[in-house]
Design an enzyme around this catalytic site. Structure first.
Site, PDB file in Angstrom:
ATOM      1  N   THR A 209       7.455   3.859   3.284  1.00  0.00           N
ATOM      2  CA  THR A 209       6.911   3.153   2.129  1.00  0.00           C
ATOM      3  C   THR A 209       5.478   3.583   1.863  1.00  0.00           C
ATOM      4  O   THR A 209       4.753   3.988   2.770  1.00  0.00           O
ATOM      5  CB  THR A 209       6.937   1.625   2.333  1.00  0.00           C
ATOM      6  OG1 THR A 209       6.174   1.288   3.488  1.00  0.00           O
ATOM      7  CG2 THR A 209       8.353   1.119   2.476  1.00  0.00           C
ATOM      8  N   ASN A 211       2.049   2.014   0.756  1.00  0.00           N
ATOM      9  CA  ASN A 211       1.353   0.723   0.662  1.00  0.00           C
ATOM     10  C   ASN A 211       0.263   0.819  -0.396  1.00  0.00           C
ATOM     11  O   ASN A 211      -0.595   1.701  -0.336  1.00  0.00           O
ATOM     12  CB  ASN A 211       0.740   0.342   2.011  1.00  0.00           C
ATOM     13  CG  ASN A 211       1.774  -0.114   3.007  1.00  0.00           C
ATOM     14  OD1 ASN A 211       2.919   0.323   2.938  1.00  0.00           O
ATOM     15  ND2 ASN A 211       1.401  -0.974   3.931  1.00  0.00           N
ATOM     16  N   GLU A 257       4.425  -2.823  -0.969  1.00  0.00           N
ATOM     17  CA  GLU A 257       4.900  -1.576  -0.362  1.00  0.00           C
ATOM     18  C   GLU A 257       6.127  -1.088  -1.126  1.00  0.00           C
ATOM     19  O   GLU A 257       7.023  -1.857  -1.447  1.00  0.00           O
ATOM     20  CB  GLU A 257       5.200  -1.759   1.120  1.00  0.00           C
ATOM     21  CG  GLU A 257       6.146  -2.885   1.450  1.00  0.00           C
ATOM     22  CD  GLU A 257       6.397  -3.039   2.936  1.00  0.00           C
ATOM     23  OE1 GLU A 257       5.847  -2.238   3.711  1.00  0.00           O
ATOM     24  OE2 GLU A 257       7.155  -3.951   3.313  1.00  0.00           O
TER      25      GLU A 257
END
Length: 312
Positions: A209, A211, A257
Site C-alpha cells: 500500500t 500511505n 492507505e
C-alpha cells in the site's frame, strides 16, 4: 492564470474590463462551473478578462470558527480547478475580522470598484456578502448601478432531485456516500498528498500500500473504498482503506492507505491523487492476517467488477 491577493497586490494592467465570478467555490461543483462557464463566455464575447474572486481563509473560519465546516478542497486544489476551467485570473481577498465588519457598500467600493475595477459581476442566486451577510443580489445590482458595473446571477443548479451545494456535498462525503458526492461535484471527490513510509505490513501479505500524507481537511469515514490513484498523470485502479487498521495496529491513529492494482514500485515521496468511486465496506478487525488477506482479495475483486462496469 494570474493570481493576486487583496490588499497586497495591484490589479494587473493586462486585466481588461474584468468580468468577475464571485464566491467561495469550495469543491468547484456543477453549480460553480455553470457560473464560471457563463462568466467566461461573456468575457470572451466582450474581449474582457475572466476573473474569479474568492476569500482566504473561508469566511466562517473568521466569523464563527466553532461552526466552520471542513473544506472540500485546499486552496491549491481550488486554484488548479479554476485554472483548468479556463479562467484567466484569480483575485483572493484575505478575509480578516476587520473585513468581516465592512458593510456591503464598503466591500463593493473598496474591493470590486477601487481594486478590481470590474465591468460585470456574476454570483449564485443565494450569494450574501457584507457584515452579518446583510447584502444580497438585489443590493449588489443597486450598488452596481451606482458604481458603474453590471450584476448578474445564476439560478441554483439541480442534479436529479437535489440542489447542488457545497454543504450537501460535504454531508455526503462525511457519510461515505462518495459516489453521490461525485455526481453533484461533476468529478470524483479526491485527496492529494505525498506517499510516506509506513510499516510495510501490506507487502508481507501480498497487498503493498501507499500511505498518504494529505492536507485535505475532509476525509470520508473509516472504511474501504474503490478508488483511482493518479500518479504522474497516469490513472490507476485501486482500493483505499481509511481507518485505524485494528487488525494490525493498536495505536488508534487514522491512516489513508491505498493498494494500487498491478503496480509494485517504490512510490515514497511521490505526489498522488486518490479519487473516490464507491464505498465498499466498513473497516473492521479480523482475527488473523489470513482472514484479512482473504477480505482484501474480495475487496479488490469487487472493485475490479465495479471498474469494468464503469469502464474506468
Amino acid at each position: 492564470m494570474d493570481v493576486i491577493h487583496f490588499p497586497e497586490d495591484p490589479r494587473p494592467s493586462r486585466w481588461v474590463h474584468p468580468v468577475l465570478a464571485l464566491g467561495n467555490f469550495d469543491g468547484l461543483h456543477r453549480g460553480h462551473r455553470k457560473i464560471l462557464d457563463r462568466m467566461r463566455r461573456v468575457a470572451e464575447e466582450r474581449g474582457a478578462t475572466s476573473v474569479i474572486m474568492t476569500f482566504d481563509p473561508h469566511p466562517p473560519r473568521v466569523v464563527r470558527p466553532d461552526k466552520a465546516p471542513p473544506l472540500l478542497m485546499t486552496k491549491a486544489q481550488r486554484l488548479e480547478a479554476i485554472a483548468d476551467a479556463g479562467v484567466q485570473g484569480a483575485a483572493i481577498v484575505r478575509f480578516t475580522p476587520e473585513l468581516s465588519n465592512w458593510d456591503p457598500e464598503t466591500f463593493v467600493r473598496t474591493v470590486l470598484v477601487d481594486w478590481l475595477r470590474v465591468a460585470e459581476v456574476w454570483v449564485g442566486a443565494n450569494f450574501l456578502f457584507g457584515h452579518e451577510r446583510s447584502g444580497n443580489f438585489s443590493l449588489l445590482r443597486v450598488l452596481g448601478a451606482r458604481y458603474g458595473f453590471k450584476a448578474e446571477k445564476i439560478d441554483p443548479v439541480r442534479y436529479k432531485d437535489f440542489v447542488v451545494s457545497s454543504t450537501r456535498i460535504r454531508r455526503l462525503v462525511s457519510e461515505g456516500r462518495v459516489d453521490e458526492a461525485s455526481a453533484l461535484l461533476g468529478h470524483q471527490y479526491f485527496l492529494d498528498g505525498t506517499v510516506v513510509r509506513g510499516d510495510e505490513r501490506g507487502r508481507t501479505i501480498g497487498f503493498p500500500t501507499a500511505n498518504l500524507c494529505t492536507e485535505n481537511e475532509l476525509l470520508p469515514p473509516h472504511g474501504v473504498y474503490a478508488t483511482t490513484a493518479r500518479i504522474a498523470g497516469i490513472v490507476h485502479a485501486s482500493v483505499t482503506n481509511i481507518g485505524t487498521r485494528p487488525t494490525v495496529d493498536a495505536s488508534g491513529r487514522t491512516v489513508v492507505e491505498t493498494h494500487i492494482f498491478d503496480l509494485d514500485r517504490d512510490l515514497y515521496g511521490q505526489s498522488i491523487r486518490i479519487g473516490f468511486v464507491q464505498r465498499l465496506r466498513d473497516e473492521r478487525r479480523f482475527e488473523s492476517l489470513d482472514l484479512l488477506r482473504e477480505q482484501i482479495e474480495a475487496d479488490c475483486q469487487r472493485a475490479r467488477v465495479l471498474f469494468n462496469r464503469l469502464s474506468l
